[in-house]
Every structure is written in C-alpha cells, then in structure tokens.
Design a protein around this motif. Structure first.
Motif, PDB file in Angstrom:
ATOM      1  N   ALA A   1       0.840  -1.196   0.000  1.00  0.00           N
ATOM      2  CA  ALA A   1       0.000   0.000   0.000  1.00  0.00           C
ATOM      3  C   ALA A   1       0.865   1.231   0.000  1.00  0.00           C
ATOM      4  CB  ALA A   1      -0.918  -0.006   1.226  1.00  0.00           C
TER       5      ALA A   1
ATOM      6  N   GLU B   1      -7.229   6.958   4.286  1.00  0.00           N
ATOM      7  CA  GLU B   1      -8.226   6.156   3.596  1.00  0.00           C
ATOM      8  C   GLU B   1      -8.302   6.586   2.153  1.00  0.00           C
ATOM      9  OE1 GLU B   1     -11.885   6.568   5.600  1.00  0.00           O
ATOM     10  OE2 GLU B   1     -11.199   5.651   7.459  1.00  0.00           O
TER      11      GLU B   1
ATOM     12  N   ALA C   1     -15.881  -4.055  -7.603  1.00  0.00           N
ATOM     13  CA  ALA C   1     -14.478  -3.642  -7.664  1.00  0.00           C
ATOM     14  C   ALA C   1     -14.283  -2.593  -8.752  1.00  0.00           C
ATOM     15  CB  ALA C   1     -13.579  -4.853  -7.917  1.00  0.00           C
TER      16      ALA C   1
ATOM     17  N   LEU D   1      -8.092   1.934  -3.250  1.00  0.00           N
ATOM     18  CA  LEU D   1      -7.795   0.932  -2.231  1.00  0.00           C
ATOM     19  C   LEU D   1      -8.968  -0.024  -2.057  1.00  0.00           C
ATOM     20  CD1 LEU D   1      -5.912   2.910   0.573  1.00  0.00           C
ATOM     21  CD2 LEU D   1      -4.982   1.304  -1.105  1.00  0.00           C
ATOM     22  N   THR D   2     -10.180   0.522  -2.097  1.00  0.00           N
ATOM     23  CA  THR D   2     -11.363  -0.333  -2.016  1.00  0.00           C
ATOM     24  C   THR D   2     -11.418  -1.277  -3.214  1.00  0.00           C
ATOM     25  OG1 THR D   2     -12.611   1.342  -0.798  1.00  0.00           O
ATOM     26  CG2 THR D   2     -13.889  -0.350  -1.935  1.00  0.00           C
TER      27      THR D   2
ATOM     28  N   MET E   1      -8.912  -2.366  -4.923  1.00  0.00           N
ATOM     29  CA  MET E   1      -7.876  -3.385  -4.754  1.00  0.00           C
ATOM     30  C   MET E   1      -8.315  -4.443  -3.739  1.00  0.00           C
ATOM     31  SD  MET E   1      -4.923  -4.667  -5.446  1.00  0.00           S
ATOM     32  CE  MET E   1      -3.756  -3.502  -6.155  1.00  0.00           C
ATOM     33  N   GLU E   2      -8.924  -4.020  -2.635  1.00  0.00           N
ATOM     34  CA  GLU E   2      -9.374  -4.963  -1.614  1.00  0.00           C
ATOM     35  C   GLU E   2     -10.438  -5.912  -2.151  1.00  0.00           C
ATOM     36  OE1 GLU E   2     -10.658  -2.392   1.483  1.00  0.00           O
ATOM     37  OE2 GLU E   2      -8.632  -1.858   2.152  1.00  0.00           O
ATOM     38  N   LEU E   3     -11.289  -5.404  -3.034  1.00  0.00           N
ATOM     39  CA  LEU E   3     -12.351  -6.228  -3.611  1.00  0.00           C
ATOM     40  C   LEU E   3     -11.839  -7.120  -4.742  1.00  0.00           C
ATOM     41  CD1 LEU E   3     -15.197  -3.548  -3.765  1.00  0.00           C
ATOM     42  CD2 LEU E   3     -15.120  -5.550  -2.265  1.00  0.00           C
TER      43      LEU E   3
END
Length: 371
Positions: free
Chosen positions: A41, A47, A99, A109-110, A112-114
């Motif tokens: 990251a 955030e 995503a 970032l969201t 990427m997390e999904l």
C-alpha cells in the motif's frame, strides 16, 4: 478505455497536399490461479477517497386538417405544460462488479481490496484490474513487476484488455525475438476479441512489419474496427489510407474526410492540421476556406508548429480570413520558436516595418504566457 501507441510501430504518414500558391503538407509525424506477489500500500496512511406571448392556432386546432406534416410544439407551447411520464426504467439484471465500480469512482484501495481475492482465485477481469492499479500506482505503491505478473495471469485467462496490456509491457521491457513474437500474437488475439486499442496497435505492427501498400492493406481492417470504436489515432490513419490507396471501393474513399473530421473533433492536433489543409485545398471534397482556416487556427492554438506556420500564410494571403500582417508575423514567430523554419515567411517578416515586428513579438509573448 486504455489507449497506448506502441513505440515500435510507425504512425501513418500524412498524404502530401499542394494548394496552388498557398502551401504543401509536411509529414506529421490485458490459468491457474496464483496468489501473486504481495501488494504494497501507499505510504500516506490515509483512507482512499475519490480522485478529485401566444401563437396563432394551427389548422388542426381550428377543426380542419393540416396541409402538411406537423412542425411539432414550439418552445412557447411547451413552457408550463406538464411533461409526459418517462417510460418505466428496466431493472438491471446483470452482475454488478463492485471492484470496477469502486475503481471508476476513484476509490482505488477499495477496488484493490475487492479485486485481489478474486484475482487470486483466477478471475481474469479482477486480475487485469489489480494489474492496472499496480501499473499506475493508484492508491498503492507503483510496482510494474507485480503489474506484469497479473497482466500475464489475465492474458492467460483470456481477458482481452489483459492480453493487450501484457503485450505492451512485453514490447517495452524485452528485446528478445521470442517476447516480441509472443507480444504480436497476444496483440492480434486481443484485437480479434474486439479490444479497440489492440486493434489499432496491431494495425501499427502490420504496417511496421510490411512497409508500403501491402502493410496498409493488411492493416486496414484493424484500423477500421478501431476507428468505429472511437480511437482517434485509428480514425486519422484510416483517413490517410482511404485517400492514398488506389482501387478502393468508392464508399471508402468518400469517407476519408469524415474519418479525418472525427479525429479532429476528438482533439487530435495532426488531424486538425490535415483537415484544415484538406478544406483549403479541396482534398476529398469541396473547398471551404473559412472552415479550413478555423481548423488550422485550432491546431495552431493547441501548439502545433506546422499549423502555426500554415496559419501565418493564410493571414498573409487572406485565405478564409482578412489579411493581417501582424497576426501572420505572430504565428511565424511562434512556429520559429518551436524550431520550424520557413524561408518564405522569414522574408515576409523581414519585410515588415519595425513597429509591426515589435507588435508581432509582443502578441507572440502574450500568447505563450496566456495573458
């Protein structure tokens, strides 16, 4: 849509045009699932958030029949009237990709997390998304090695965008014949699957590998598919092919100026330059001096030095505009500062009065500073 122009592929060279006593055209010119490397990251620790009176009655209203087709309601008739109900909205029955939705809203970032868990399970579309985020360093530390890994997985999984981007990285990062061959094969496969950028770039590959008419004819179908999907580079290339190749069907040659106009409207300055010259010269259609002047001025104001030089000549010869020696000299000065010399314009400038030369330089300085 990702747009890339390969460094190995040559741009189509514009057709040389001649306007009697005016000027000639200068050349312009995304297998088995793997966990993959760890994703690092960014260092911000924050955030993710989004990137930044009345009219007379008609015969029908009087009880009679109208003599011709209705002209529809005018603005004054419509103002204040209740609008008809909108048609019922059809419910979306497809699968929502959260995503990609997060990515499009700038929440990287969201996204990427999904996407990462799906990518690790072998989802080619998610693998391409992870690669794109890593390749561009969006919300995470940029890592092109990791990006290349995920693009390769996506390509192996059959995702056209992943094939395209992996092919581009292979061409950029490797000089081996094996990698070049693999890149060409992936580019063609992505193009045949409908990726517009791959279609354009594969056409460029064909032209580079077979210079001349043979390469242009082989590349033309790919340029056409890409142009239809809105790639301005392909639209421009197609205009040049349609005007230069012999024995093409008339319906193609008639569309040469149309494709050039589309590319110009998309902001492609070389297309704006050529379109201006085509209109002045009467190439692939009728002459329109005023429209030609306006397109050349648009390209010149965008910083195209060739257009600046040509625009100076239009001001000198009063083509599509009034004669204005100071404005002509201004554009000559700007083109010369950009490194483009023109002996005829040099002679014209030296023949001006000193006050006119100073006024032209002042105008050129104001244009460069935007004042």
């Amino acid at each position: 849509m990702i747009r890339v122009v390969l460094s190995q592929a040559c741009r189509i060279v514009p057709v040389a045009l001649l306007a009697a006593g005016v000027f000639t055209c200068a050349p312009a010119f995304a297998q088995v699932a793997k966990k993959g490397p760890a994703v690092t990251a960014g260092d911000t620790g924050k955030e993710d958030r989004p990137a930044a009176g009345t009219e007379s009655a008609t015969p029908a209203e009087k009880g009679g029949q109208a003599d011709g087709p209705s002209g529809g309601l005018g603005v004054l008739d419509r103002m204040g009237a209740e609008l008809p109900d909108l048609p019922a909205e059809k419910p979306f029955t497809g699968k929502v990709d959260e995503a990609y939705g997060a990515f499009q809203r700038g929440r990287y970032l969201t996204a990427m997390e999904l996407a990462l868990p799906r990518a690790q399970l072998g989802d080619p579309a998610a693998q391409t998304l992870v690669a794109e985020i890593l390749d561009r360093g969006l919300g995470v530390k940029r890592n092109r090695d990791q990006a290349m890994f995920w693009y390769e997985q996506a390509a192996n999984g059959g995702d056209p965008t992943g094939m395209f981007k992996y092919a581009v990285l292979l061409m950029e990062r490797s000089r081996s014949k094996e990698d070049r061959k693999k890149a060409d094969e992936l580019m063609k496969k992505a193009a045949d699957l409908g990726n517009a950028s791959a279609q354009f770039n594969y056409a460029q590959v064909l032209v580079a590998d077979s210079p001349g008419e043979k390469g242009l004819r082989e590349a033309m179908p790919y340029y056409e598919k890409s142009a239809e999907q809105g790639i301005a580079d392909a639209q421009y290339a197609l205009s040049q092919i349609y005007i230069s190749l012999k024995d093409l069907p008339e319906e193609k040659t008639r569309r040469a100026r149309e494709w050039l106009l589309r590319a110009a409207r998309a902001g492609y300055d070389t297309a704006q330059l050529d379109l201006g010259m085509w209109l002045v010269n009467g190439t692939a259609g009728e002459r329109d001096y005023e429209a030609g002047f306006n397109w050349l001025k648009r390209a010149a104001e965008g910083g195209n030095a060739v257009a600046q030089s040509k625009l100076a000549q239009l001001y000198i010869h009063a083509i599509g505009t009034k004669s204005d020696p100071v404005e002509a000299a201004k554009w000559f000065v700007l083109a010369r500062r950009a490194g483009l010399s023109d002996p005829s314009l040099e002679d014209f400038y030296l023949g001006l009065e000193e006050s006119q030369q100073k006024a032209a330089i002042t105008a050129a300085n104001k244009f460069r500073t935007g004042s």
